[in-house]
Each structure stands twice: as structure tokens, then as C-alpha cells.
Design an enzyme around this catalytic site. Structure first.
Site, mmCIF file in Angstrom:
data_model
loop_
_atom_site.group_PDB
_atom_site.id
_atom_site.type_symbol
_atom_site.label_atom_id
_atom_site.label_comp_id
_atom_site.label_asym_id
_atom_site.label_seq_id
_atom_site.Cartn_x
_atom_site.Cartn_y
_atom_site.Cartn_z
ATOM 1 N N PRO A 24 82.623 -10.152 15.855
ATOM 2 C CA PRO A 24 81.274 -10.156 15.263
ATOM 3 C C PRO A 24 80.654 -11.548 15.287
ATOM 4 O O PRO A 24 81.389 -12.542 15.237
ATOM 5 C CB PRO A 24 81.522 -9.705 13.815
ATOM 6 C CG PRO A 24 82.981 -9.821 13.567
ATOM 7 C CD PRO A 24 83.687 -9.847 14.888
ATOM 8 N N ASP A 25 79.319 -11.589 15.376
ATOM 9 C CA ASP A 25 78.681 -12.913 15.247
ATOM 10 C C ASP A 25 78.576 -13.238 13.758
ATOM 11 O O ASP A 25 79.211 -12.580 12.918
ATOM 12 C CB ASP A 25 77.324 -12.956 15.992
ATOM 13 C CG ASP A 25 76.283 -12.044 15.366
ATOM 14 O OD1 ASP A 25 76.546 -11.455 14.302
ATOM 15 O OD2 ASP A 25 75.178 -11.920 15.937
ATOM 16 N N PHE A 26 77.793 -14.248 13.400
ATOM 17 C CA PHE A 26 77.718 -14.647 11.994
ATOM 18 C C PHE A 26 76.564 -13.990 11.253
ATOM 19 O O PHE A 26 76.713 -13.527 10.135
ATOM 20 C CB PHE A 26 77.580 -16.181 11.883
ATOM 21 C CG PHE A 26 78.820 -16.895 12.342
ATOM 22 C CD1 PHE A 26 79.859 -17.152 11.452
ATOM 23 C CD2 PHE A 26 78.985 -17.281 13.657
ATOM 24 C CE1 PHE A 26 81.021 -17.781 11.866
ATOM 25 C CE2 PHE A 26 80.143 -17.916 14.089
ATOM 26 C CZ PHE A 26 81.155 -18.171 13.188
ATOM 27 N N ARG A 27 75.380 -13.967 11.881
ATOM 28 C CA ARG A 27 74.168 -13.676 11.102
ATOM 29 C C ARG A 27 73.481 -12.367 11.416
ATOM 30 O O ARG A 27 72.434 -12.087 10.822
ATOM 31 C CB ARG A 27 73.173 -14.845 11.273
ATOM 32 C CG ARG A 27 73.698 -16.112 10.666
ATOM 33 C CD ARG A 27 72.792 -17.312 10.766
ATOM 34 N NE ARG A 27 73.462 -18.430 10.116
ATOM 35 C CZ ARG A 27 74.425 -19.149 10.679
ATOM 36 N NH1 ARG A 27 74.808 -18.903 11.922
ATOM 37 N NH2 ARG A 27 75.008 -20.136 10.012
ATOM 38 N N ASN A 98 81.445 -21.734 19.486
ATOM 39 C CA ASN A 98 82.453 -20.725 19.162
ATOM 40 C C ASN A 98 83.837 -21.326 18.966
ATOM 41 O O ASN A 98 84.199 -22.316 19.614
ATOM 42 C CB ASN A 98 82.489 -19.650 20.252
ATOM 43 C CG ASN A 98 81.163 -18.914 20.327
ATOM 44 O OD1 ASN A 98 80.346 -19.035 19.415
ATOM 45 N ND2 ASN A 98 80.948 -18.185 21.392
ATOM 46 N N ASP A 100 86.516 -19.117 19.060
ATOM 47 C CA ASP A 100 87.414 -18.036 19.454
ATOM 48 C C ASP A 100 88.280 -18.383 20.667
ATOM 49 O O ASP A 100 89.183 -17.627 21.043
ATOM 50 C CB ASP A 100 86.623 -16.742 19.708
ATOM 51 C CG ASP A 100 85.465 -16.937 20.690
ATOM 52 O OD1 ASP A 100 85.611 -17.703 21.661
ATOM 53 O OD2 ASP A 100 84.399 -16.325 20.484
ATOM 54 N N HIS A 117 82.115 -27.021 17.566
ATOM 55 C CA HIS A 117 82.574 -26.717 16.211
ATOM 56 C C HIS A 117 84.095 -26.620 16.144
ATOM 57 O O HIS A 117 84.643 -25.953 15.274
ATOM 58 C CB HIS A 117 81.902 -25.439 15.686
ATOM 59 C CG HIS A 117 80.433 -25.637 15.419
ATOM 60 N ND1 HIS A 117 79.554 -24.617 15.168
ATOM 61 C CD2 HIS A 117 79.685 -26.776 15.357
ATOM 62 C CE1 HIS A 117 78.331 -25.105 14.962
ATOM 63 N NE2 HIS A 117 78.384 -26.419 15.077
#
Ligand code: OAD
Length: 308
Positions: A24-27, A98, A100, A117
Site C-alpha cells: 500500500p502507499d501512504f496517503r 521507497n 521496500d 528515505h
């Protein structure tokens, strides 16, 4: 690109490039990570990645980290499209937000990648920054324990960048890269988080900026668009595939993806990012096996493969 006028593409990416891999993304309302954190009992969603909150209470992040640790997901067509940009000699650099690890897993080399990040590949004390073995930190977190710094007894965390922390040294390479870009591709990000979001404003005004996203974001929300700005709204996999077809790369990307994914099989140790994929690609599993699992050994040159 077809005319050969583009030679230095900078890609700026976010969580939307990995939703096709099942992350899933964040927003995104409803499905985004920040809409699904109720079980962690935190004061506001972003607290889970806030360094001061972590300092007080590392448990919510560590619970989430069990799910976030790379190893359960595979790169998708969008990642391989970016790798193809590299193979065609067109990728100056990819800047990803990302954590991941799918960019590395699909074979984008370290020197072409800026994980702005951070990542789970290394770990350190969140107070004194003393490095800590990443695998040991992972094992402690998976068992529900807090890894403790041997120097100052602070909590150790994977080196993913939290709100309130500095971005990695490599991020600052943007000052040289963005002025050299002759095409900027922005993919799957809401461009909401600074300082990353403002990077897209640092290319020359004549440089085309292409946004591939579900909705307009950042400078693409304003009207009129800057002359050299273009956007293709919709599902990223569809847009990227369309672009690949225009470029005549679609089959090549699919072949690359199939051979790389088959070569990697169920390789599940992303903390080993030493580029062993090439040798794994040469491996032919026994004909009667239907599941093979790679695991790392203490010797970085030897991987163990079990087939059933
Ligand atoms: P967001 O969740 O903020 O934004 C993802 C964007 O991708 C949204 O605009 C979505 O509409 C779009 N999107 C998602 N899936 C898509 C699909 N299949 N096709 C097209 N578009 C799609 O994620 P980021 O921008 O990456 O930071 O978030 C930035 C930072 O905020 C993250 O790195 C993280 C977070 O807090 C830290 O943890 C420090």
C-alpha cells in the site's frame, strides 16, 4: 526519447510505483498505510515514523516494521521499466522515497539509485548512530524485542529516515544531478514530503517534466501547466506500459522481468544487496521442483538453495 535527444533521465519516485507489487502507499484514502494504523494506538498517523515519538515508544514502529521488512514482495513492471532506462544508458539517477528495496531487487545498480528515505539494509542506534548488524536488528524486531545499542543502550532502528532525521549523504547528490537532467520522470508520489518534494523544481525550466500518477500533484496541480510539463493520469502500470509500447520496449521489458524473476525465484534475503542476482539467474532449478527458496549463508559468496 525516440529521437535520441534524451540522455540523462532523472526519475523521482514514491510509494505509487510499488502498489502494483501489493504494497500500500501512504496517503490514498482507505487503502493507504496512514488510514490503517488504528491498531497501533498512536496519536496521529505520521507519529509512527516520527523520531521523537519513536524515542518515547519504539513499539508501534517495530510492530509495523515486521510487515514492512522487505522480502515478501516482488518488483513489478514499473520497476523493470526504470531498470530498462538504465540498460539503455538513459538513466542518470533514480531518486526514490521507497523503503521496500524493490529498486535494488529488480537490478537497478547502487550507483544509479538514491534511496532518499533510507532502507532496511543497515541499522544503527537512533541516539548515537553507532552501527548495529542489520540482520541481528531484524531478528530481534521479528521476535518482538527492541534491539539495544551496545554503546549507549539506546534503541536501534533500521536506517529508514524518520520525520525529524537527516536524509542520507547520497541524497545531496541531487545538487549535481538535477541541473544535468534532460528529462524528469515523476512517478507514484504525492510530492507532499519535503525536502524531497521540492527536488522537482530544481531542473531547468526548459526541461520536460513528465508526471505519471493517479492524480495531479505538486506543481502539476497549478494551471496553466509549465510549458514543458506533461502528465498522464491513471494507473501507473497502464501508463508505463503505454510509454514502453510507444518506445518499442514492451517485449524487451517483459523478457527482462520474466528472466530476472525466474532467476531470483523465491529469493527472500534483501539485506544481502551484494548483487548476487547475476549468478542466481544462471541457475536452473530441478525439473520436478515447484518451489525453491534461496537463503544467505555466512559466506557472502555462497547462497543456499532448497527446492521441494
Ligand atoms: P503517497 O502515498 O503520499 O503518494 C502516493 C501517490 O501515488 C499518490 O498520489 C497516489 O495517488 C499515487 N498512486 C498510488 N498507486 C498508484 C497507481 N497504481 N498508479 C498511479 N498512481 C498511484 O506516497 P509518497 O509520495 O511516496 O516518508 O510518500 C512520501 C513519503 O511520505 C514516504 O516516503 C514516507 C511518507 O511519510 C517517510 O516515511 C519519511
Amino acid at each position: 526519447m525516440k529521437l535520441g535527444r534524451v540522455r540523462n533521465i532523472v526519475v523521482v519516485a514514491g510509494a505509487g510505483i510499488s502498489t502494483g507489487s501489493g504494497i500500500p502507499d501512504f496517503r490514498t484514502p482507505g487503502t493507504g498505510l496512514y488510514a490503517n494504523l488504528a491498531k497501533y494506538d498512536i496519536p496521529y498517523p505520521e507519529a509512527i515514523f516520527n523520531i521523537d515519538y519513536f524515542s518515547d515508544n519504539p513499539h508501534p514502529f517495530f510492530s509495523l516494521a515486521k510487515e514492512l521488512y522487505p522480502g515478501h514482495h516482488r518488483p513489478n513492471y514499473v520497476h523493470y521499466f526504470i531498470r530498462m532506462l538504465h540498460q539503455k544508458g538513459l538513466l542518470l539517477r533514480m531518486y526514490t522515497q521507497n523503503i521496500d528495496g524493490l529498486e535494488k531487487l529488480c537490478g537497478i545498480p547502487d550507483d544509479k539509485l538514491v534511496e532518499a528515505h533510507g532502507s532496511f539494509a543497515t541499522a544503527a542506534c537512533h541516539l548515537c548512530y553507532t552501527p548495529y548488524p542489520a540482520e541481528e536488528a531484524k531478528q530481534a524486531i521479528m521476535k518482538g524485542n527492541v534491539p539495544i545499542c551496545t554503546f549507549c543502550a539506546g534503541a536501534v532502528k533500521p536506517n529508514v529516515v524518520f520525520f525529524g532525521e537527516d536524509l542520507p549523504e547520497k541524497y545531496f547528490q541531487h545538487a549535481e544531478d538535477f541541473p544535468k537532467a534532460d528529462l524528469l520522470m515523476i512517478m507514484g508520489t504525492s510530492l507532499k514530503i519535503e525536502p524531497f518534494a521540492s527536488l522537482v523544481n530544481t531542473v531547468k525550466s526548459t526541461v520536460p517534466r513528465l508526471l505519471l500518477n493517479r492524480d495531479p500533484v505538486g506543481p502539476f496541480e497549478r494551471r496553466p501547466l509549465r510549458r514543458a510539463d506533461y502528465m498522464e493520469l491513471g494507473d501507473l502500470s497502464d501508463s508505463v506500459r503505454k510509454l514502453a509500447e510507444i518506445l518499442g520496449w514492451h517485449t524487451e521489458i517483459q523478457d527482462l522481468m520474466n528472466s530476472h524473476e525466474n532467476g531470483l525465484r523465491s529469493y527472500t534475503d534483501p539485506s544481502n544487496s551484494s548483487g548476487t542476482a547475476a549468478s542466481k539467474q544462471e541457475f536452473q532449478p530441478p525439473q520436478n521442483s515447484n518451489k525453491c527458496l534461496w537463503s544467505a549463508t555466512k559466506n557472502p559468496n555462497i547462497l543456499l538453495l532448497r527446492c521441494v
